[in-house]
Scaffold this motif. Structure first.
Motif, PDB file in Angstrom:
ATOM      1  N   GLU A 179      95.421 101.776  42.721  1.00 52.42           N
ATOM      2  CA  GLU A 179      96.420 101.292  43.672  1.00 52.42           C
ATOM      3  C   GLU A 179      96.476 102.171  44.906  1.00 52.42           C
ATOM      4  OE1 GLU A 179     100.131 101.172  41.578  1.00 52.42           O
ATOM      5  OE2 GLU A 179     100.241 103.329  41.349  1.00 52.42           O
ATOM      6  N   ILE A 180      96.777 101.517  46.001  1.00 47.41           N
ATOM      7  CA  ILE A 180      97.031 102.209  47.254  1.00 47.41           C
ATOM      8  C   ILE A 180      98.354 101.651  47.763  1.00 47.41           C
ATOM      9  CG2 ILE A 180      96.296 102.574  49.639  1.00 47.41           C
ATOM     10  CD1 ILE A 180      93.410 102.156  48.692  1.00 47.41           C
ATOM     11  N   ILE A 181      99.348 102.510  47.832  1.00 47.47           N
ATOM     12  CA  ILE A 181     100.662 102.087  48.298  1.00 47.47           C
ATOM     13  C   ILE A 181     100.864 102.692  49.682  1.00 47.47           C
ATOM     14  CG2 ILE A 181     103.142 102.107  47.877  1.00 47.47           C
ATOM     15  CD1 ILE A 181     102.436 102.392  44.865  1.00 47.47           C
ATOM     16  N   ALA A 182     100.710 101.852  50.693  1.00 51.33           N
ATOM     17  CA  ALA A 182     100.871 102.317  52.068  1.00 51.33           C
ATOM     18  C   ALA A 182     102.344 102.408  52.443  1.00 51.33           C
ATOM     19  CB  ALA A 182     100.138 101.380  53.027  1.00 51.33           C
ATOM     20  N   ASP A 183     103.143 101.493  51.905  1.00 53.78           N
ATOM     21  CA  ASP A 183     104.567 101.447  52.233  1.00 53.78           C
ATOM     22  C   ASP A 183     105.266 100.676  51.116  1.00 53.78           C
ATOM     23  OD1 ASP A 183     107.146 100.864  53.210  1.00 53.78           O
ATOM     24  OD2 ASP A 183     106.429 100.653  55.258  1.00 53.78           O
ATOM     25  N   GLU A 184     106.178 101.323  50.433  1.00 50.55           N
ATOM     26  CA  GLU A 184     106.896 100.706  49.302  1.00 50.55           C
ATOM     27  C   GLU A 184     107.608  99.419  49.697  1.00 50.55           C
ATOM     28  OE1 GLU A 184     107.110 101.545  46.080  1.00 50.55           O
ATOM     29  OE2 GLU A 184     106.056 103.450  46.121  1.00 50.55           O
ATOM     30  N   ALA A 185     107.932  99.264  50.982  1.00 46.96           N
ATOM     31  CA  ALA A 185     108.687  98.099  51.441  1.00 46.96           C
ATOM     32  C   ALA A 185     107.815  96.853  51.598  1.00 46.96           C
ATOM     33  CB  ALA A 185     109.377  98.409  52.768  1.00 46.96           C
ATOM     34  N   HIS A 186     106.488  97.021  51.570  1.00 46.05           N
ATOM     35  CA  HIS A 186     105.607  95.874  51.779  1.00 46.05           C
ATOM     36  C   HIS A 186     105.201  95.229  50.455  1.00 46.05           C
ATOM     37  CE1 HIS A 186     104.968  97.773  55.777  1.00 46.05           C
ATOM     38  NE2 HIS A 186     105.150  96.509  56.108  1.00 46.05           N
ATOM     39  N   PRO A 187     104.887  93.943  50.503  1.00 52.05           N
ATOM     40  CA  PRO A 187     104.482  93.240  49.278  1.00 52.05           C
ATOM     41  C   PRO A 187     103.180  93.796  48.698  1.00 52.05           C
ATOM     42  CG  PRO A 187     104.804  91.699  51.103  1.00 52.05           C
ATOM     43  CD  PRO A 187     104.902  93.078  51.655  1.00 52.05           C
ATOM     44  N   THR A 188     102.968  93.492  47.433  1.00 51.03           N
ATOM     45  CA  THR A 188     101.763  93.910  46.727  1.00 51.03           C
ATOM     46  C   THR A 188     100.660  92.895  46.952  1.00 51.03           C
ATOM     47  OG1 THR A 188     103.053  95.000  45.025  1.00 51.03           O
ATOM     48  CG2 THR A 188     100.817  94.348  44.433  1.00 51.03           C
ATOM     49  N   ILE A 189      99.448  93.394  47.090  1.00 48.84           N
ATOM     50  CA  ILE A 189      98.277  92.527  47.186  1.00 48.84           C
ATOM     51  C   ILE A 189      97.341  92.923  46.063  1.00 48.84           C
ATOM     52  CG2 ILE A 189      96.247  91.913  48.538  1.00 48.84           C
ATOM     53  CD1 ILE A 189      97.880  92.547  51.042  1.00 48.84           C
ATOM     54  N   LEU A 190      96.889  91.956  45.294  1.00 48.44           N
ATOM     55  CA  LEU A 190      95.928  92.181  44.233  1.00 48.44           C
ATOM     56  C   LEU A 190      94.564  91.728  44.728  1.00 48.44           C
ATOM     57  CD1 LEU A 190      95.115  92.770  41.277  1.00 48.44           C
ATOM     58  CD2 LEU A 190      95.666  90.372  40.794  1.00 48.44           C
ATOM     59  N   VAL A 191      93.592  92.615  44.622  1.00 49.12           N
ATOM     60  CA  VAL A 191      92.228  92.273  44.990  1.00 49.12           C
ATOM     61  C   VAL A 191      91.411  92.290  43.705  1.00 49.12           C
ATOM     62  CG1 VAL A 191      90.206  92.915  46.335  1.00 49.12           C
ATOM     63  CG2 VAL A 191      92.498  93.304  47.256  1.00 49.12           C
ATOM     64  N   TYR A 192      90.758  91.190  43.407  1.00 48.94           N
ATOM     65  CA  TYR A 192      89.999  91.093  42.165  1.00 48.94           C
ATOM     66  C   TYR A 192      88.524  90.973  42.487  1.00 48.94           C
ATOM     67  CZ  TYR A 192      87.960  89.119  37.990  1.00 48.94           C
ATOM     68  OH  TYR A 192      87.168  88.894  36.909  1.00 48.94           O
TER      69      TYR A 192
END
Length: 113
Positions: free
Chosen positions: A95-108
């Motif tokens: 995981e890379i969390i750039a900003d806790e306020a932004h939605p999650t994106i899953l890349v498969y």
């Protein structure tokens, strides 16, 4: 190119979610970055597909695990935390969390090929 490529299916945006659009300068920066890094990306793709990693072939199982470990190394290189490979589920994740306020994106990306 197919004119429908990239066109949204159904609603243009999920309810309650406003999608940010890149500016012209951001698009130019993305294009420049991909162009500047094209050979590295292609080289890494060649490395990945070189693994004989068909999960249903017992003789290639070690290559599946090697490909999973390779994926974890690439994720760590770009700053992913919690990068790991689950050899039972055949899943590499990080995981890379750039900003806790932004939605999650899953890349498969399927890698037992």
């Amino acid at each position: 190119m197919d004119p429908s490529y990239g066109a949204p299916l159904g609603k243009s945006e999920p309810a309650g979610l406003e999608l940010a659009k890149p500016s012209g300068d951001q698009e130019k920066a993305y294009d420049a970055w991909f162009t500047e890094n094209e050979e590295r990306h292609l080289s890494q793709l060649r490395e990945l597909v070189a693994f004989r990693s068909l999960a249903m072939v017992a003789e290639e199982r070690d290559q599946v695990d090697t490909a999973g470990a390779w994926r974890v190394e690439r994720m760590a290189e770009i700053g992913a935390t919690n990068a790991n490979y689950d050899s039972d589920a055949l899943v590499a994740s990080g995981e890379i969390i750039a900003d806790e306020a932004h939605p999650t994106i899953l890349v498969y990306g399927h890698f037992d090929i």
